[in-house]
Design a protein around this motif. Sequence first.
Motif, mmCIF file in Angstrom:
data_model
loop_
_atom_site.group_PDB
_atom_site.id
_atom_site.type_symbol
_atom_site.label_atom_id
_atom_site.label_comp_id
_atom_site.label_asym_id
_atom_site.label_seq_id
_atom_site.Cartn_x
_atom_site.Cartn_y
_atom_site.Cartn_z
ATOM 1 N N GLY A 1 -5.857 -7.063 6.843
ATOM 2 C CA GLY A 1 -5.615 -5.661 6.640
ATOM 3 C C GLY A 1 -4.544 -5.345 6.102
ATOM 4 N N LYS B 1 0.804 -1.077 -0.050
ATOM 5 C CA LYS B 1 0.354 0.300 -0.027
ATOM 6 C C LYS B 1 0.672 1.614 0.289
ATOM 7 C CE LYS B 1 -3.221 -1.787 2.731
ATOM 8 N NZ LYS B 1 -5.041 -1.827 2.968
ATOM 9 N N GLY C 1 -3.609 -7.111 3.060
ATOM 10 C CA GLY C 1 -3.340 -7.609 1.445
ATOM 11 C C GLY C 1 -2.795 -9.215 1.081
ATOM 12 N N LYS C 2 -2.787 -9.821 2.785
ATOM 13 C CA LYS C 2 -2.427 -11.114 2.008
ATOM 14 C C LYS C 2 -3.341 -11.855 1.049
ATOM 15 C CE LYS C 2 -2.880 -12.784 5.958
ATOM 16 N NZ LYS C 2 -2.854 -10.985 7.322
ATOM 17 N N SER C 3 -4.618 -11.628 1.286
ATOM 18 C CA SER C 3 -5.741 -12.178 0.233
ATOM 19 C C SER C 3 -5.321 -11.684 -0.764
ATOM 20 C CB SER C 3 -6.239 -11.918 0.506
ATOM 21 O OG SER C 3 -6.931 -12.281 2.142
ATOM 22 N N THR C 4 -4.848 -10.136 -1.303
ATOM 23 C CA THR C 4 -4.955 -9.665 -2.005
ATOM 24 C C THR C 4 -3.662 -10.512 -3.394
ATOM 25 O OG1 THR C 4 -5.541 -7.525 -1.369
ATOM 26 C CG2 THR C 4 -4.593 -7.149 -3.098
ATOM 27 N N LEU D 1 0.030 -3.365 -3.997
ATOM 28 C CA LEU D 1 -0.549 -5.418 -4.910
ATOM 29 C C LEU D 1 -1.713 -4.220 -5.304
ATOM 30 C CD1 LEU D 1 0.106 -7.448 -1.747
ATOM 31 C CD2 LEU D 1 1.420 -7.497 -3.883
ATOM 32 N N ASP E 1 0.886 3.117 -2.090
ATOM 33 C CA ASP E 1 0.365 4.304 -3.080
ATOM 34 C C ASP E 1 -0.352 5.077 -1.627
ATOM 35 O OD1 ASP E 1 -2.917 2.655 -2.624
ATOM 36 O OD2 ASP E 1 -1.025 1.385 -2.326
HETATM 37 N N1 LIG Z 1 -4.553 1.091 -1.441
HETATM 38 C C1 LIG Z 1 -4.495 -0.203 -1.513
HETATM 39 N N2 LIG Z 1 -5.069 -1.048 -0.571
HETATM 40 C C2 LIG Z 1 -4.613 -1.953 -0.837
HETATM 41 C C3 LIG Z 1 -3.236 -2.673 -1.610
HETATM 42 N N3 LIG Z 1 -3.994 -4.065 -1.668
HETATM 43 C C4 LIG Z 1 -4.698 -4.246 -0.808
HETATM 44 N N4 LIG Z 1 -5.476 -2.704 -0.238
HETATM 45 C C5 LIG Z 1 -7.170 -2.765 0.633
HETATM 46 O O1 LIG Z 1 -6.143 -3.429 1.580
HETATM 47 C C6 LIG Z 1 -7.697 -3.888 2.337
HETATM 48 C C7 LIG Z 1 -7.237 -5.520 2.833
HETATM 49 O O2 LIG Z 1 -6.726 -6.104 2.163
HETATM 50 P P1 LIG Z 1 -6.662 -8.003 1.782
HETATM 51 O O3 LIG Z 1 -5.884 -8.507 0.924
HETATM 52 O O4 LIG Z 1 -8.370 -8.384 2.387
HETATM 53 O O5 LIG Z 1 -5.743 -8.054 2.877
HETATM 54 P P2 LIG Z 1 -5.137 -9.814 4.360
HETATM 55 O O6 LIG Z 1 -6.535 -9.345 5.543
HETATM 56 O O7 LIG Z 1 -4.211 -9.108 5.059
HETATM 57 O O8 LIG Z 1 -5.991 -11.002 4.116
HETATM 58 C C8 LIG Z 1 -8.759 -4.977 0.959
HETATM 59 O O9 LIG Z 1 -9.886 -3.716 1.279
HETATM 60 C C9 LIG Z 1 -7.738 -4.300 -0.208
HETATM 61 O O10 LIG Z 1 -8.116 -3.742 -1.520
HETATM 62 C C10 LIG Z 1 -3.131 -1.412 -1.579
HETATM 63 O O11 LIG Z 1 -2.238 -1.632 -2.404
HETATM 64 N N5 LIG Z 1 -2.922 -0.285 -1.757
#
Ligand SMILES: Nc1nc2c(ncn2[C@@H]2O[C@H](COP(=O)(O)OP(=O)(O)O)[C@@H](O)[C@H]2O)c(=O)[nH]1
Length: 302
Positions: free
Chosen positions: A176, A121, A178-181, A149, A123
């Motif tokens: 939160g 993130k 970005g693991k799933s992403t 990501l 960005d």
């Molecule tokens: N701004 C931004 N948001 C991101 C990025 N990667 C993931 N997210 C957001 O962060 C939130 C959590 O991501 P998720 O993959 O569910 O995280 P997890 O809980 O680790 O699996 C989601 O709303 C994603 O869309 C990124 O590179 N930039």
Amino acid sequence: MSSADTRIGLVVRGHGRHYLIEDEDGVRVHCLTRGKKSDCVVGDRVRWKRSSDHEGVIESVEPRRNLLFRQDEWKTKSFAANLDRLLILVAVDPQFSESQLTRALIAAESAGIAAEIILNKTDLPGANAARERLAPYRAMGISVLELSLKGQKDASRAALSPLLEGQATLVLGPSGTGKSTLINLLIPDAQAQVGEISHALNSGRHTTTTTQWYWIDSERKSALLDSPGFQEFGLRQISAPNLASYMADFKPYLGDCRFHNCSHRHEPGCAVLTALEAGKISPSRYRIYDELWNELSSPPKY
Ligand SMILES: Nc1nc2c(ncn2[C@@H]2O[C@H](COP(=O)(O)OP(=O)(O)O)[C@@H](O)[C@H]2O)c(=O)[nH]1
Ligand SMILES: [Mg+2]
Ligand SMILES: [Zn+2]
């Protein structure tokens, strides 16, 4: 039981005493363990044999190359075995805990597993602050890969692919980040893989209570492992006097203290304290060391 009856399999998912094993041909079989002796974790190679057309029994676990685990006050929790790399995913937002990051790095180092950090993130506003908080880690030689990501899919894939090739990589990080992403970016059929496995183990589609093994490529050479989040990251497997040897920024000074059994907390002639004063060890890392020392040298709380 002669070993002629058994075959080698890879544990790709566990759920209680139920495991999903993948044989050499990539065929997955639902197996049960016989008892405590065959306790195994995802990433283990096991000897198993068929007990029926649909099921098998795990007879034994092959020796492990390594095991990543945490040890809280009363329970030990294994993440996975036989890993090539740990990727610790943190994000600009939510702000990461340096203590959790350090704990994960120490667990990896003590298990002999190479670890790298991904800052996701980038960005978002606040990227510079996050970058600064990671500066001590970069300085101690840990790779920090900056990614976005969600917005920069192609660039992220290009940066990650060479890192993951031919390896078994565990992704660890708070929720939160970005693991799933990340998983979905690299494994387009991830949801299907989870569904298939959950169905085979009858464990419910959305359970993320255990580590999940995903193949990235159809040749089944590169794997990503996703593990459930955690609140605690206990390191009770490590004794306080050994702690500093698992911290890359402390290590260069360890031979230079006046006392060979220096705890690096108050002793005169301590090379670690001198390095801290000279700004060569960051105050936050030192504070975490001190906290961990206290935690590991006190008996468990009731
Ligand atoms: N701004 C931004 N948001 C991101 C990025 N990667 C993931 N997210 C957001 O962060 C939130 C959590 O991501 P998720 O993959 O569910 O995280 P997890 O809980 O680790 O699996 C989601 O709303 C994603 O869309 C990124 O590179 N930039
Ligand atoms: Mg997730
Ligand atoms: Zn010292």
